[in-house]
Design a protein around this motif. Sequence first.
Motif, short mmCIF file in Angstrom:
data_model
loop_
_atom_site.label_atom_id
_atom_site.label_comp_id
_atom_site.label_asym_id
_atom_site.label_seq_id
_atom_site.Cartn_x
_atom_site.Cartn_y
_atom_site.Cartn_z
N ARG A 1 23.15 46.70 76.44
CA ARG A 1 22.44 47.79 75.79
C ARG A 1 22.11 47.45 74.34
O ARG A 1 22.84 46.74 73.68
N GLY A 2 21.02 48.00 73.91
CA GLY A 2 20.61 47.89 72.52
C GLY A 2 20.42 49.28 71.97
O GLY A 2 21.10 50.22 72.39
N LYS A 3 19.48 49.42 71.08
CA LYS A 3 19.20 50.73 70.48
C LYS A 3 17.70 50.96 70.46
O LYS A 3 16.94 50.10 70.07
N ARG A 4 17.32 52.15 70.89
CA ARG A 4 15.92 52.57 70.93
C ARG A 4 15.57 53.27 69.62
O ARG A 4 16.33 54.07 69.10
N PHE A 5 14.38 52.94 69.11
CA PHE A 5 13.85 53.59 67.90
C PHE A 5 12.49 54.17 68.25
O PHE A 5 11.53 53.43 68.47
N GLU A 6 12.42 55.48 68.35
CA GLU A 6 11.15 56.17 68.59
C GLU A 6 11.03 57.25 67.54
O GLU A 6 11.92 58.09 67.41
N HIS A 7 9.95 57.20 66.82
CA HIS A 7 9.82 58.14 65.71
C HIS A 7 8.35 58.42 65.43
O HIS A 7 7.52 57.51 65.48
N LEU A 8 8.03 59.67 65.19
CA LEU A 8 6.71 60.08 64.73
C LEU A 8 6.91 60.69 63.35
O LEU A 8 7.69 61.63 63.19
N LYS A 9 6.23 60.14 62.35
CA LYS A 9 6.38 60.63 60.98
C LYS A 9 5.99 62.10 60.89
O LYS A 9 5.16 62.59 61.65
N ALA A 10 6.56 62.77 59.93
CA ALA A 10 6.24 64.18 59.70
C ALA A 10 4.80 64.31 59.22
O ALA A 10 4.32 63.52 58.41
N GLY A 11 4.10 65.30 59.73
CA GLY A 11 2.73 65.57 59.32
C GLY A 11 1.74 64.47 59.65
O GLY A 11 0.87 64.17 58.82
N THR B 1 -1.01 52.27 65.71
CA THR B 1 -1.89 51.44 64.89
C THR B 1 -1.81 51.84 63.42
O THR B 1 -1.79 50.99 62.53
N GLN B 2 -1.76 53.14 63.16
CA GLN B 2 -1.74 53.65 61.78
C GLN B 2 -0.33 53.75 61.19
O GLN B 2 -0.14 54.37 60.14
N ASN B 3 0.66 53.17 61.89
CA ASN B 3 2.06 53.19 61.43
C ASN B 3 2.60 54.60 61.23
O ASN B 3 3.45 54.83 60.37
N GLU B 4 2.09 55.54 62.00
CA GLU B 4 2.63 56.90 61.98
C GLU B 4 3.70 57.08 63.05
O GLU B 4 4.47 58.01 63.01
N ARG B 5 3.71 56.18 64.01
CA ARG B 5 4.65 56.23 65.12
C ARG B 5 5.33 54.87 65.27
O ARG B 5 4.71 53.84 65.08
N MET B 6 6.62 54.92 65.64
CA MET B 6 7.38 53.72 65.92
C MET B 6 7.85 53.78 67.37
O MET B 6 8.30 54.83 67.84
N HIS B 7 7.71 52.67 68.06
CA HIS B 7 8.19 52.57 69.44
C HIS B 7 8.76 51.17 69.60
O HIS B 7 8.03 50.21 69.81
N ARG B 8 10.10 51.05 69.43
CA ARG B 8 10.72 49.74 69.49
C ARG B 8 12.14 49.84 70.02
O ARG B 8 12.71 50.93 70.11
N TYR B 9 12.68 48.71 70.37
CA TYR B 9 14.04 48.60 70.89
C TYR B 9 14.64 47.37 70.27
O TYR B 9 13.97 46.35 70.12
N GLU B 10 15.89 47.45 69.88
CA GLU B 10 16.54 46.34 69.19
C GLU B 10 17.90 46.04 69.80
O GLU B 10 18.66 46.95 70.12
N ILE C 1 17.31 40.76 68.54
CA ILE C 1 16.08 40.74 69.32
C ILE C 1 15.38 42.07 69.08
O ILE C 1 16.03 43.12 69.10
N GLU C 2 14.08 42.01 68.86
CA GLU C 2 13.31 43.23 68.68
C GLU C 2 12.10 43.22 69.61
O GLU C 2 11.38 42.23 69.67
N LEU C 3 11.93 44.31 70.33
CA LEU C 3 10.78 44.52 71.19
C LEU C 3 10.04 45.73 70.63
O LEU C 3 10.67 46.76 70.38
N ARG C 4 8.73 45.60 70.41
CA ARG C 4 8.00 46.73 69.82
C ARG C 4 6.58 46.78 70.34
O ARG C 4 6.00 45.78 70.74
#
Length: 115
Positions: free
Chosen positions: A28-38, A52-61, A77-80
Amino acid sequence: MFRKDRFGTDVRSKFEEIVQELEDIYGRGKRFEHLKAGPRWHERRDWVMSITQNERMHRYEWSVAHGSKLKDAIKYIELRVQGIGEDVSFIALEYDFENRDKCLAEKAQNLASTL
């Protein structure tokens, strides 16, 4: 490359397949999913554009800190998911090794000696 996938359905499906394959190897690793505020790009149809606009993150490390079972001198290891425009995306897989700094120094030295 995933084209005409503005909702990110295809890229996310493939992403999950790769996550499973890597978990089978490294645990197991760690999931990072985030949508910036506003965010400007917040509708479902804007999923890839928000990446594309770096407002959302979708990665796993994977790393020792996340309880992963790394081997072969792998540090992490990073998958994004990354985007190119409103409906084109791709998956990037990056391995970082314990000897990275030594390799970069050697590369810089080799470049300097060719000048």
